[in-house]
Scaffold this active site. Structure first.
Site, PDB file in Angstrom:
ATOM      1  N   GLU A 177       1.093  -1.518   0.393  1.00 46.01           N
ATOM      2  CA  GLU A 177      -0.006   0.130  -0.300  1.00 46.01           C
ATOM      3  C   GLU A 177       1.074   1.990  -0.056  1.00 46.01           C
ATOM      4  O   GLU A 177       1.400   1.121   1.202  1.00 46.01           O
ATOM      5  CB  GLU A 177      -0.627  -0.246   1.591  1.00 46.01           C
ATOM      6  CG  GLU A 177      -2.088   1.282   1.501  1.00 46.01           C
ATOM      7  CD  GLU A 177      -2.501   1.351   2.692  1.00 46.01           C
ATOM      8  OE1 GLU A 177      -2.665   0.898   3.269  1.00 46.01           O
ATOM      9  OE2 GLU A 177      -4.050   1.879   2.682  1.00 46.01           O
ATOM     10  N   LYS A 222      -2.562  -2.405  -2.536  1.00 46.74           N
ATOM     11  CA  LYS A 222      -3.529  -1.254  -2.763  1.00 46.74           C
ATOM     12  C   LYS A 222      -3.284   0.879  -2.756  1.00 46.74           C
ATOM     13  O   LYS A 222      -2.802   1.303  -1.824  1.00 46.74           O
ATOM     14  CB  LYS A 222      -3.947  -1.427  -1.473  1.00 46.74           C
ATOM     15  CG  LYS A 222      -4.639  -0.571  -0.471  1.00 46.74           C
ATOM     16  CD  LYS A 222      -4.596  -1.168   0.911  1.00 46.74           C
ATOM     17  CE  LYS A 222      -6.048  -0.047   1.528  1.00 46.74           C
ATOM     18  NZ  LYS A 222      -6.778  -0.457   2.964  1.00 46.74           N
TER      19      LYS A 222
HETATM   20  P1  13P Z   1      -9.160   4.166   4.109  1.00 51.54           P
HETATM   21  O1  13P Z   1     -10.435   3.479   3.845  1.00 51.54           O
HETATM   22  O2  13P Z   1     -10.561   4.771   4.979  1.00 51.54           O
HETATM   23  O3  13P Z   1      -8.079   4.986   3.770  1.00 51.54           O
HETATM   24  O4  13P Z   1      -8.611   3.366   5.160  1.00 51.54           O
HETATM   25  C1  13P Z   1      -8.168   2.244   3.922  1.00 51.54           C
HETATM   26  C2  13P Z   1      -6.956   1.322   5.012  1.00 51.54           C
HETATM   27  O5  13P Z   1      -6.263   0.612   5.535  1.00 51.54           O
HETATM   28  C3  13P Z   1      -5.547   2.997   5.183  1.00 51.54           C
HETATM   29  O6  13P Z   1      -4.068   2.041   5.392  1.00 51.54           O
END
Ligand code: 13P
Length: 341
Positions: A177, A222
């Site tokens: 991510e 992600k």
């Molecule tokens: P949000 O969808 O609220 O941005 O959170 C996703 C997430 O896992 C952030 O690390």
């Protein structure tokens, strides 16, 4: 279920399904609970998450994986059932956030690097033993006219790759991510600037993943969607967001990656759904494109609940509706009519 990481990764992005990010740290869930006047106790955190995991319709049909905070991975429902068992029974894969948060990056004002690599292999072995089959690590990328720097991108991409390699060695699918933030000050950047920064970040992330021999078939990406800053003068339509986001992803993400599951990042519930739907409805894509939302899956549920047991059915209904709408979006079948239905 198969224990091969490629099979686990594919199971996390089944058609019409996505990932519930319920991994708010104790500090982050405090902010969520403050917004509804609920005390941040272990029991309240358990009751809130149990309500989500027992939303059978949503969990069975639209949630293929759940990201948990460490406390939740080892926690039990009120009747003593381990949460991991509840999640598995719904056909979803239990997962865990393993990073230790963004820390200031030395010599790089305004930038951070994510901590948590020391001791990670030992922690992953414990999490695997407890039932986790995927993990999440969030890198935070600042965006202004001058940021991110090359050093900021490189430090974060390298940490993501080291984490991903450790996960795969432990039989755990890494969710990689790198989040280019849409709502951190000044948040006035254009969608074009977000396009440029997201493309550069993803290029460097995949270079680093390749350098450390991370198996692309056994990971999930992600990313942020390509959007203007939340305080930008000119906001974007779902078609514009889809156009920019798909262009960036097609240029940077190898088709061997089985799935891309977006964070919501501060978009409203309906924006996050409409933007995902616009991508899946209008483009031919080599990977599954779905959701791994925190706020955009939980906001309506959280406020319907407000900490009161009698509100649980209404809160589960709100969560189920959001999960269903996003499931439709992941298939490109969402409509504004379905939203109101
Ligand atoms: P949000 O969808 O609220 O941005 O959170 C996703 C997430 O896992 C952030 O690390």
């Amino acid at each position: 279920m198969s224990e091969k990481i490629e099979d686990i990764a594919r199971a996390m992005v089944l058609p019409g399904q996505g990932i519930l990010a319920a991994d708010e740290s104790t500090g982050t869930i405090q902010k969520r609970f403050d917004s509804i006047g609920v005390e941040n106790t272990e029991t309240n955190r358990r009751d809130y998450r149990e309500m989500l995991f027992r939303s059978d319709d949503a969990m069975n049909n639209n949630i293929a994986g759940v990201i948990q905070f460490e406390e939740t991975l080892f926690q039990k429902a009120a009747d003593g059932t381990p949460f991991v068992d509840l999640i598995r029974k719904a056909g979803a894969v239990p997962g865990i956030k393993v990073d230790k948060g963004a820390q200031p990056l030395a010599g790089h004002p305004g930038e951070t690097v994510t901590a948590g690599l020391d001791g990670l292999p030992e922690r992953l072995a414990q999490y695997h033993e407890a039932g986790a089959r995927f993990a999440k690590w969030r890198a935070v990328i600042s965006i202004t006219d001058a940021l991110p720097t090359r050093g900021g991108i490189l430090a974060n991409a390298h940490a993501l790759a080291r984490y991903a390699a450790d996960c795969q060695r432990a039989g755990i699918v890494p969710i990689v991510e790198p989040e280019v933030q849409m709502d951190a000050d000044p948040a006035d950047h254009t969608i074009e600037r977000c396009h440029e920064v997201t493309a550069e970040v993803l290029r460097v992330v995949f270079e680093q993943l390749s350098a450390l021999n991370v198996k692309l078939e056994g990971m999930i990406l992600k990313p942020n969607m390509v959007v203007p800053g939340s305080r930008a003068q000119k906001q974007a339509t779902p078609e514009e967001v889809a156009h920019h986001t798909v262009a960036v992803l097609k240029r940077t993400v190898p088709s061997a990656v089985p799935g891309i599951a977006f964070l919501s990042g501060g978009q409203s519930d309906e924006e996050a759904t409409a933007n995902l739907a616009a991508m899946n409805a209008n483009y031919d894509l080599p990977w599954a494109l779905t959701y791994s939302y925190g706020r955009a899956l939980q906001a309506a549920c959280l406020s319907a609940w407000s900490g009161l047991p009698e509100n649980v059915p209404a809160a589960q209904k709100a969560f189920t509706h959001r999960a269903r709408m996003n499931g439709l979006a992941a298939k490109g079948e969402w409509t504004a009519e379905a939203e109101r239905g």
